[in-house]
Write an enzyme that holds these catalytic residues in place. Structure first.
Site, PDB file in Angstrom:
ATOM      1  N   SER A  34      -9.167   5.307 -11.300  1.00  0.00           N
ATOM      2  CA  SER A  34      -8.985   4.659  -9.999  1.00  0.00           C
ATOM      3  C   SER A  34      -7.539   4.306  -9.693  1.00  0.00           C
ATOM      4  CB  SER A  34      -9.850   3.400  -9.917  1.00  0.00           C
ATOM      5  OG  SER A  34      -9.588   2.536 -11.006  1.00  0.00           O
ATOM      6  N   ASP A 306      -7.609  -6.673  -6.593  1.00  0.00           N
ATOM      7  CA  ASP A 306      -8.919  -7.181  -6.993  1.00  0.00           C
ATOM      8  C   ASP A 306      -8.886  -7.505  -8.484  1.00  0.00           C
ATOM      9  OD1 ASP A 306      -9.156  -4.745  -8.320  1.00  0.00           O
ATOM     10  OD2 ASP A 306     -10.542  -3.871  -6.868  1.00  0.00           O
ATOM     11  N   HIS A 309      -7.531  -3.841 -10.075  1.00  0.00           N
ATOM     12  CA  HIS A 309      -6.524  -2.935  -9.532  1.00  0.00           C
ATOM     13  C   HIS A 309      -5.328  -3.660  -8.919  1.00  0.00           C
ATOM     14  CE1 HIS A 309     -10.515  -0.916  -9.311  1.00  0.00           C
ATOM     15  NE2 HIS A 309      -9.835   0.026  -9.940  1.00  0.00           N
TER      16      HIS A 309
END
Length: 335
Positions: A34, A306, A309
């Site tokens: 990600s 978050d 990340h």
């Protein structure tokens, strides 16, 4: 690992370059998770994850990620990106029937997906940045687990070489214990230890393969460490707390409702159960649902968007030294 070392050493004689030359590249082929995803997971999940907004155009951040920001330093750069949210280095779906391993990707299959539609070109720079999900999302955080991750990375790189890749750049991991998720899971010490051990294994691998001239290592952990040590130099004032505290998805769901949840109607029953049981979506059950209004949050000074990340500002700060390193080791030729 031995077969990989022997294979590459066998190619040394075929890789003749002047000592002061830099191999040329015009395209980056990216494999990862990600941190480098520019929308693949969003497309794969039919726009369901990560919900956008608040996530920026399917990225796992509040803005562009480091990879796409490389084009600021390399105008005309072509990127073939197989990175997506959630993948592990190890193919756990081959060693476990647990549904949570059946939908999330892994490094070897990312390579397969690439080779099914494309091929490695002589002027490709292949980047591998993976491993964090093995340790943080799935809890495989012993030293033996790290060796298995290292072997998965080396096997994947070996496969790339056998399929024509000429230049491979490995990225190591930041201190995962400094991640808000590690704090909330109370695994700070274990996460810090395994990421440091992972980095040592990767460094040893890169040193072993240095004679081939085909594999290099970028120690991105040093940039993360500098940001934690002197955050003010990067416009950061909070390196511990997430800016956004919601979920990846607008509508939370649980395993018990996965078979009937209308939000998952686009998926088959096996996919629904795998999605509902996956750590990537675990916070969707326990956390507040994603809020479109969160896209207007003021994340100024925040290191983390978050629980997992970094913010797009941090991505920019990571992109700059990555570009500098790449420029020092390779010659960019725009097509």
């Amino acid at each position: 690992m031995k077969k990989w070392f022997v294979c590459l050493l066998g190619l040394v004689a075929l890789t003749v370059q002047a000592a002061d030359s830099r191999p040329a590249f015009s395209r980056i082929v990216m494999f990862g998770d990600s941190l480098s995803d520019t929308g693949k997971m969003y497309s794969k999940m039919r726009g369901y994850l990560p919900s956008s907004p608040p996530y920026y155009e399917g990225r796992f951040s509040n803005g562009p990620v480091w990879l796409e920001q490389l084009t600021n330093e390399f105008p005309g750069l072509t990127i073939a990106n197989e990175a997506e949210g959630g993948p592990t280095a190890v193919a756990y779906n081959k060693i476990s029937w647990n549904p949570k391993y059946q939908v999330i990707n892994n490094l070897d299959y990312e390579v397969t997906q690439f080779l099914q539609k494309d091929s490695f070109k002589p002027d490709d720079l292949v980047i591998l940045w993976v491993g964090a999900n093995d340790y943080l999302a799935y809890g495989w955080n012993t030293e033996q687990d790290a060796k298995r991750v290292r072997d998965a990375i080396s096997d994947a790189a070996n496969r790339m070489v056998l399929n024509g890749a000429k230049e491979i750049l490995l990225f190591n991991l930041p201190d995962l214990g400094q991640n808000p998720s590690a704090r909330s899971q109370k695994v700070v010490e274990a996460a810090s230890h395994v990421s440091a051990y992972h980095n040592q294994l990767l460094l040893n691998l890169a040193r072993q393969l240095a004679p081939t001239g085909m594999v290099k290592l970028f120690e991105i952990d040093k940039q993360f460490a500098e940001m934690l040590r002197d955050p003010q130099n990067f416009g950061l004032s909070d390196t511990e707390n997430a800016c956004y505290g919601g979920s990846y998805v607008w509508k939370p769901f649980a395993s018990r409702s996965a078979s009937t949840d209308s939000q998952l109607s686009a998926f088959n029953p096996q996919e629904r159960l795998a999605i509902a049981g996956n750590p990537l979506l675990a916070q969707a059950v326990a956390s507040p649902m994603a809020a479109r209004s969160a896209s207007t949050l003021n994340c100024e000074g925040k290191m983390f968007w978050d629980q997992v990340h970094p913010t797009t500002v941090v991505h920019a700060a990571l992109s700059e030294p990555a570009a500098t390193f790449i420029e020092s080791q390779y010659e960019f030729l725009a097509h």
